[in-house]
Design an enzyme around this catalytic site. Structure first.
Site, mmCIF file in Angstrom:
data_model
loop_
_atom_site.group_PDB
_atom_site.id
_atom_site.type_symbol
_atom_site.label_atom_id
_atom_site.label_comp_id
_atom_site.label_asym_id
_atom_site.label_seq_id
_atom_site.Cartn_x
_atom_site.Cartn_y
_atom_site.Cartn_z
ATOM 1 N N HIS A 114 0.863 -1.184 0.000
ATOM 2 C CA HIS A 114 0.000 0.000 0.000
ATOM 3 C C HIS A 114 0.892 1.224 0.000
ATOM 4 O O HIS A 114 1.521 1.560 0.999
ATOM 5 C CB HIS A 114 -0.890 -0.014 1.252
ATOM 6 C CG HIS A 114 -1.904 1.091 1.279
ATOM 7 N ND1 HIS A 114 -2.895 1.143 2.224
ATOM 8 C CD2 HIS A 114 -2.094 2.190 0.496
ATOM 9 C CE1 HIS A 114 -3.645 2.221 2.024
ATOM 10 N NE2 HIS A 114 -3.166 2.878 0.978
ATOM 11 N N LEU B 28 -2.685 9.566 -4.109
ATOM 12 C CA LEU B 28 -3.179 8.392 -4.824
ATOM 13 C C LEU B 28 -2.842 7.152 -4.013
ATOM 14 O O LEU B 28 -1.675 6.916 -3.692
ATOM 15 C CB LEU B 28 -2.518 8.302 -6.204
ATOM 16 C CG LEU B 28 -2.820 7.043 -7.020
ATOM 17 C CD1 LEU B 28 -4.289 7.022 -7.450
ATOM 18 C CD2 LEU B 28 -1.899 6.967 -8.236
ATOM 19 N N HIS B 29 -3.865 6.371 -3.682
ATOM 20 C CA HIS B 29 -3.648 5.086 -3.014
ATOM 21 C C HIS B 29 -3.324 4.056 -4.085
ATOM 22 O O HIS B 29 -4.051 3.920 -5.072
ATOM 23 C CB HIS B 29 -4.903 4.651 -2.252
ATOM 24 C CG HIS B 29 -5.171 5.464 -1.041
ATOM 25 N ND1 HIS B 29 -4.695 5.113 0.204
ATOM 26 C CD2 HIS B 29 -5.856 6.621 -0.880
ATOM 27 C CE1 HIS B 29 -5.081 6.019 1.084
ATOM 28 N NE2 HIS B 29 -5.794 6.950 0.448
ATOM 29 N N CYS B 30 -2.241 3.325 -3.875
ATOM 30 C CA CYS B 30 -1.799 2.274 -4.787
ATOM 31 C C CYS B 30 -1.765 0.985 -3.975
ATOM 32 O O CYS B 30 -0.927 0.841 -3.077
ATOM 33 C CB CYS B 30 -0.410 2.588 -5.330
ATOM 34 S SG CYS B 30 -0.276 4.232 -6.063
ATOM 35 N N GLY C 94 -6.592 4.716 -6.593
ATOM 36 C CA GLY C 94 -7.671 5.687 -6.497
ATOM 37 C C GLY C 94 -7.474 6.686 -5.373
ATOM 38 O O GLY C 94 -6.468 6.678 -4.655
#
Length: 142
Positions: free
Chosen positions: A43, A106-108, A92
Site C-alpha cells: 500500500h 493516490l492510493h496504490c 484511487g
C-alpha cells in the site's frame, strides 16, 4: 486551489524531504512512500510535490490530467516492481469528506486487503467515496 507547501501539512513535509520518511520514488512532480497504516499486501501513496488539497481542486486542464496520469504511472511502476505476483491492483483517491489528509494522494494497493475488512475504506460511495484513478481521469480529461 493549488498552493505553496504548507508547514502544517505532513505530506508537504514529506514532499520537501523534511521528514525521515523513506521515499520509494521521487521526481520533480511527485514522491511516493509506504502508507503508515497499510490496508493491503502493498500500500503506497503517490503525492504531488506541489500542495493540492483534494481531488476537488483538480479541473479539466491539461496540466491536472498530466499530473494524475503521472501519479498513476508511478504507482503502477512501483507495484509491478514490488508486488509482481499480485493479481489485482487498485488505484484511487478518497473524496472529501472521507480523505484523511488534505493533500492530494493516490492510493496504490496490491491486494489482498489486510485485514480483509479494510476493503470497506475503498468502496465507491458516489460523490464522497473512493474514486478509481481511471474513472477520475475520465472526469478531468480536457
Amino acid at each position: 486551489m493549488m498552493a505553496a507547501a504548507s508547514s502544517s501539512c505532513v505530506f508537504c513535509e514529506i514532499a520537501t524531504r523534511s521528514t525521515a520518511t523513506t521515499l520509494l520514488h521521487s521526481d520533480d512532480k511527485v514522491v511516493a512512500f509506504q502508507d503508515i497504516r497499510p490496508s493491503a499486501f502493498r500500500h503506497y501513496l503517490v503525492i504531488p510535490v506541489q500542495h493540492i488539497p483534494t481531488v476537488n481542486d483538480l479541473q479539466r486542464k491539461t496540466e491536472d490530467y498530466a499530473l494524475v496520469t503521472h501519479m498513476l504511472e508511478v504507482g503502477r511502476m512501483l507495484l509491478l516492481r514490488d508486488a509482481p505476483h499480485s493479481n489485482h491492483h487498485r488505484f484511487g483517491f478518497h473524496q472529501p469528506p472521507l480523505n484523511s489528509v488534505n493533500h492530494l494522494h493516490l492510493h496504490c494497493l496490491a491486494l489482498p486487503y489486510t485485514p480483509r475488512w479494510r476493503f470497506i475504506k475503498y468502496m465507491p460511495l458516489g460523490p464522497i467515496g473512493f474514486i478509481e484513478a481511471e474513472r477520475f481521469l475520465e472526469k478531468i480529461k480536457p
